[in-house]
Scaffold this active site. Structure first.
Site, short mmCIF file in Angstrom:
data_model
loop_
_atom_site.label_atom_id
_atom_site.label_comp_id
_atom_site.label_asym_id
_atom_site.label_seq_id
_atom_site.Cartn_x
_atom_site.Cartn_y
_atom_site.Cartn_z
N LYS A 118 -10.44 0.08 10.37
CA LYS A 118 -10.68 -1.18 9.65
C LYS A 118 -11.06 -2.29 10.62
O LYS A 118 -11.54 -3.34 10.21
CB LYS A 118 -9.44 -1.59 8.85
CG LYS A 118 -9.06 -0.60 7.75
CD LYS A 118 -7.94 -1.17 6.87
CE LYS A 118 -7.17 -0.09 6.16
NZ LYS A 118 -7.77 0.36 4.90
N CYS A 166 -4.68 2.41 -3.77
CA CYS A 166 -3.46 2.94 -3.15
C CYS A 166 -2.29 1.98 -3.31
O CYS A 166 -1.47 1.81 -2.39
CB CYS A 166 -3.65 3.26 -1.68
SG CYS A 166 -4.79 4.61 -1.41
N HIS A 211 0.86 -1.17 0.00
CA HIS A 211 0.00 0.00 0.00
C HIS A 211 0.91 1.24 0.00
O HIS A 211 2.01 1.20 0.55
CB HIS A 211 -0.84 -0.05 1.28
CG HIS A 211 -1.93 0.97 1.38
ND1 HIS A 211 -1.70 2.28 1.71
CD2 HIS A 211 -3.28 0.88 1.18
CE1 HIS A 211 -2.85 2.95 1.73
NE2 HIS A 211 -3.82 2.12 1.41
N GLN A 215 -4.50 -4.80 7.28
CA GLN A 215 -5.52 -5.73 6.84
C GLN A 215 -5.55 -6.99 7.70
O GLN A 215 -6.61 -7.52 8.01
CB GLN A 215 -5.28 -6.15 5.36
CG GLN A 215 -5.47 -5.01 4.37
CD GLN A 215 -6.92 -4.52 4.29
OE1 GLN A 215 -7.86 -5.24 4.62
NE2 GLN A 215 -7.09 -3.28 3.86
N ASP A 252 3.11 -4.38 8.14
CA ASP A 252 1.94 -3.53 8.02
C ASP A 252 0.72 -4.45 8.21
O ASP A 252 0.32 -5.16 7.29
CB ASP A 252 1.94 -2.86 6.65
CG ASP A 252 0.64 -2.13 6.35
OD1 ASP A 252 -0.27 -2.11 7.22
OD2 ASP A 252 0.51 -1.58 5.24
#
Ligand SMILES: Cc1ncc(COP(=O)(O)O)c(C=O)c1O
Ligand SMILES: Cc1ncc(COP(=O)(O)O)c(C=O)c1O
Lengths: 416, 154, 416, 154
Positions: free
Chosen positions: C236, C374, C132, C213, C210
């Site tokens: 999220k 993104c 991303h 998600q 990261d």
């Protein structure tokens, strides 16, 4: 106490109606009704704001900007609509000059980073002796990183900015930025922003006003002030936490490199090179505080419906009233006597430490702040290590000030 | 509004008196060990000076700039630890902290088996349990003591 | 459609009960019931979160950390309590390793700034081809600022990280940090974090995942993963906007200089010099997103009460079900076929542009995302400019996937 | 779920047809002026080429990579502006944009007194009013046109 209430002059606010819009004000603390005199640290939230956040999450929420579906489009509209609201609130020339940040602190850090990147070693930034750490530490960090000079404009013993001294600091033409508070969170001093801006501009410097305290109490007009940068923070303006605002002239924003990198702030990305989105998006990396921004819009709409003039009048009366009441408390000394004071009063009391004052007030349901108020150098200048501070909001009423004054008398008796 | 200030639950008479007229404030001519505590958040400061007689704490003085809680805590600490062995003072320190957070005394200790001391007058600070932000005021002298004792083998 | 529903395997979640906790799911869009398949962009909020925010503002709110009064102490406790909640959620060794940020983007920027400040020209950072922009642009900015090298680990045609290639990139020992996604927001690929961490550590590099998600879909254990840095974003995870998390090993946080300056992150301030507070406060300048942090705690408590295992099982089933259903849509191609996929599916359709797909789905009440998500460099790697993406949350049910598949068939017929 | 896809309100048959089989796509051998439009958000691109006959736009071709809206917008724009004077095409462009945001036509003009043109088939895009995020798709060819026309004195 009711006799005291009668004495106060009439003002335009319907305090009773306003207080009813703040559910927290009917809470009890230590079995006493809450008397909240800590709004300068963070204000309480009216139903308009609370409901706006809940309604957004209940009926109209999705991530913004990149979505093509209904929820995303509507949420984008609501979010972007707040830029117009804020622009009007500050009388900014353009909505594109409104950058959303987490708080005032981030707004100032953004300027220190991105405007700071345009400065050359030897150039100077001027701040004042009465800055909140938020408008001090970022410039220290810039100084240590970039070799600029940090100059400190002194204040007078009354707690006003010393304009003659400021003029001297500007004389050598090396100053790139004057960054000063528009209202002190300790002394309540409102600074003569227009005069400061004119002096700065004459000397070829830009000017930043930290409006964290000011915008809450009076009408702000960045154009009339001659500001180049202006910052404020949502949670002191009856809005949610997690949202603040940087306003800056478009030419400055255009010239400044971005602060953080990520989604939404780019135009195109390749591994070799990225190009930036137009302002203000260039400065808003990643998913913003969508719900909080929308609720900031609700907070501003709410306060503007009351009217900043009415708010200012209400708080001016309260402040005068409070200064009179506190003058009667034996051993109490109000810190500073600025020419123009907003609804913030710091004080000390002979033989009673501010921490003990705060704790004992709290036992009686009265919330004030005690400490250095994130302004340690100012404390040093005042020869103090801490003060107690009472600060007023749109929901503050004279009987709360009576309660403060009366309880302070009893606290003194308790210790002396 | 009621007429008396509702501080008595928190500010025991003993605390107020010791804050106003401390019995152990001052400096020693020749301390064996000293320690300092500082709370940058509020600017409170305390300096503790001790003499050791064989393996006992024989004399204690403190020099404290701070709120009533901090002043009284320093003075009552000085009184309470006089005559204790350093290791005993440290145990007491842990028990004092445990009381302030209303924790089980043994759970705050290292081994869980140390001998409990009577906190005595130090129990005046128990109501701070409801005022977390003030606990560090009461602990500051003990932080200074800890530094002082770090200079001796326990 | 009900026939289709019967076919799906049983799972442990009570979807009906869960859906009832999300008021937005009973909204209509273009006169159709909302089918929200855009949770990877941002998830909807359960009542537990909405109510937590409203209740905080109604009954227990004040600025934190520096307040001595009841409201401030209670709010501080609630805020600081969330550090424990987050530490447990990530199985972090210590609450002091939890830094609150605005979002994942800020968390990564913080690392790029503050860990980046420790790197020397010539050292390298490795990211992957499927990052991303949030995990790409900050490293580009660091590269351009600090003269470090940015290396790109390729992915396979299936959309998995190419571990052999990664090993080659690490071989010269110049790599200081491997920063890769734990789950791709485009391909759904879950990366073999433990293996990556081991490879990185062998080569003397730190590793950042990261988790924006990943944390939503599966149980995260930073210790089992061998991570050095881990980031995620509250919105999220069914939480509010404006709040994200950086976890990092304490030794790293201790060594890193602060990111922003201001209140709360200092120990002492003089005009000459300031000293920093201990971690994590060193990295939290200014008034934090107090209400949002408290509500993130509520979101995590809420999802943990369902149980991450049940969530993972639910989403795995849905994903399998969706892949099967989409396989029947003529002309549709799912992008990527990773070994291990979370609840995210990108697809393209012959002759129909993803934007048209998204708009036409929206006309039928179905929210998906379309665009580059993104992740422009990934799009280029895939030879695409955009995809449509359906993503699943804890409230997604098979009948919504049926609606998606059936409507896609009709969209194709409409255009071909 | 109903059986037909509910797109007809938005995607006029004309739009779908022109997207599928454009009449004005391609390149000119010797264009007098050209312009490009790019939407970095979605990667859509269009190139517009024109010839000018005296002061009229005589030939238009576009080369478009994008969604159906963008494709059809380019094709219908090419059709509609053929034969217009550059200044007329610019007025039309403003009126087209005004229609998309459902604004008053004259309020979008500079002087407020310019002559309204019939948008004709371009009205097929009016339903985009309800899909703000897609408006830029329909406007992209007009952005390219604007760039092209910036090369001539209007
Ligand atoms: C993989 C990944 N990383 C980072 C981000 C950025 O998250 P945020 O925008 O909340 O900072 C996202 C979401 O947009 C994402 O999917
Ligand atoms: C004058 C002034 N500046 C800056 C700040 C910082 O605001 P925030 O903590 O919301 O960034 C404050 C409030 O604490 C303030 O009073």
């Amino acid at each position: 106490m009711s006799a005291t209430v009668e004495k106060r002059p009439a003002h335009q606010l319907d305090s009773a109606a306003i207080r009813q819009q703040f559910p927290i004000l009917s809470q009890q603390v230590h079995d006493r009704p809450l008397v909240f005199l800590d709004s300068a640290a963070s204000a309480q939230k009216p139903n308009a704001v609370i409901d706006c956040m809940a309604d957004t999450m209940r009926t109209q929420y999705a991530n913004i900007h990149r979505g093509l579906h209904w929820m995303s489009e509507r949420t984008t509209e609501a979010y972007e609509g707040v830029r117009d609201v804020v622009a009007a609130f500050l009388n900014a020339p353009s909505r594109e000059e409104i950058v959303f940040t987490r708080n005032s602190t981030e707004a100032i850090n953004l300027v220190a980073h991105s405007f700071g990147a345009l400065l050359k070693p030897g150039q100077a930034v001027v701040i004042s002796e009465m800055e909140h750490h938020a408008n001090l530490v970022p410039w220290q960090m810039l100084r240590d990183r970039a070799g600029i000079e940090l100059r400190i404009a002194p204040i007078t013993d009354e707690g006003d900015l010393d304009l003659d001294a400021l003029r001297d600091l500007l004389a050598d033409g090396q100053v790139a930025l004057v960054a000063v508070t528009h209202m002190s969170n300790v002394l309540g001093s409102v600074t003569p922003a227009r005069q400061i801006a004119d002096m700065a501009h004459e000397a070829g410097a830009q000017v930043l006003f930290d409006g964290s305290q000011f915008v809450v109490h009076r009408k702000t007009d960045v154009q009339a002030l001659g500001a180049d940068f202006y910052t404020f923070t949502g949670h002191k303006l009856y809005g949610p936490t997690g949202i603040g605002v940087l306003w800056a002239r478009k030419a400055l924003l255009d010239a400044m490199p971005p602060f953080m990198g990520g989604g939404d702030m780019i135009s195109t990305v390749t591994f070799e090179r990225s190009t930036w989105a137009h302002v203000p998006h260039k400065f808003e990396a990643g998913t913003p505080a969508i719900i909080e921004t929308i609720a900031l819009g609700a907070a501003i709409a709410w306060i503007e419906q009351i009217g900043m003039e009415a708010v200012a009048a209400h708080e001016a009366e309260l402040t005068t009233y409070a200064l009179n009441r506190l003058a009667d408390v034996p051993g109490l000394r109000v810190v500073g006597a600025p020419h123009d004071r907003g609804g913030v009063i710091s004080f000390v009391m002979d033989d009673v430490h501010p921490h003990d004052i705060a704790t004992l007030l709290d036992r009686n349901g009265i919330a004030v702040r005690a400490g250095h108020h994130c302004a340690e150098p100012l404390m040093r200048r005042l020869g103090l290590t801490a003060t107690a501070r009472a600060s007023f909001g749109v929901y503050t009423i004279p009987s709360e000030i009576d309660a403060l004054a009366e309880t302070l008398v009893r606290i003194r008796n308790f210790f002396v | 509004m009621n007429k008396g200030v509702d501080g008595s639950a928190l500010y025991d008479r003993l605390i107020v008196e010791r804050a106003r007229s401390p019995l152990f404030s001052g400096r020693l001519e020749q301390p064996d060990i000293t320690g300092e505590g500082k709370n940058p958040l509020c600017g409170d400061k305390t300096r503790v000076e001790l003499t050791l007689d064989q393996d006992h704490i024989s004399l204690v003085r403190h020099h404290t700039r701070g709120c009533a809680i901090c002043q009284a805590a320093a003075d009552l600490m000085a009184e309470r630890i006089t005559g204790l062995k350093p290791a005993e003072a440290q145990t007491l320190s842990r028990q004092f902290s445990a009381m302030l957070v209303a924790a089980d005394v043994t759970s705050a200790s290292d081994g869980g088996t140390e001998q409990p001391f009577a906190l005595g007058p130090l129990e005046a600070f128990a109501p701070l349990q409801a005022h977390r932000a003030r606990i560090r005021c009461a602990e500051l002298p003990w932080v200074a003591l800890k530094e002082a004792l770090s200079h001796v083998d326990v």
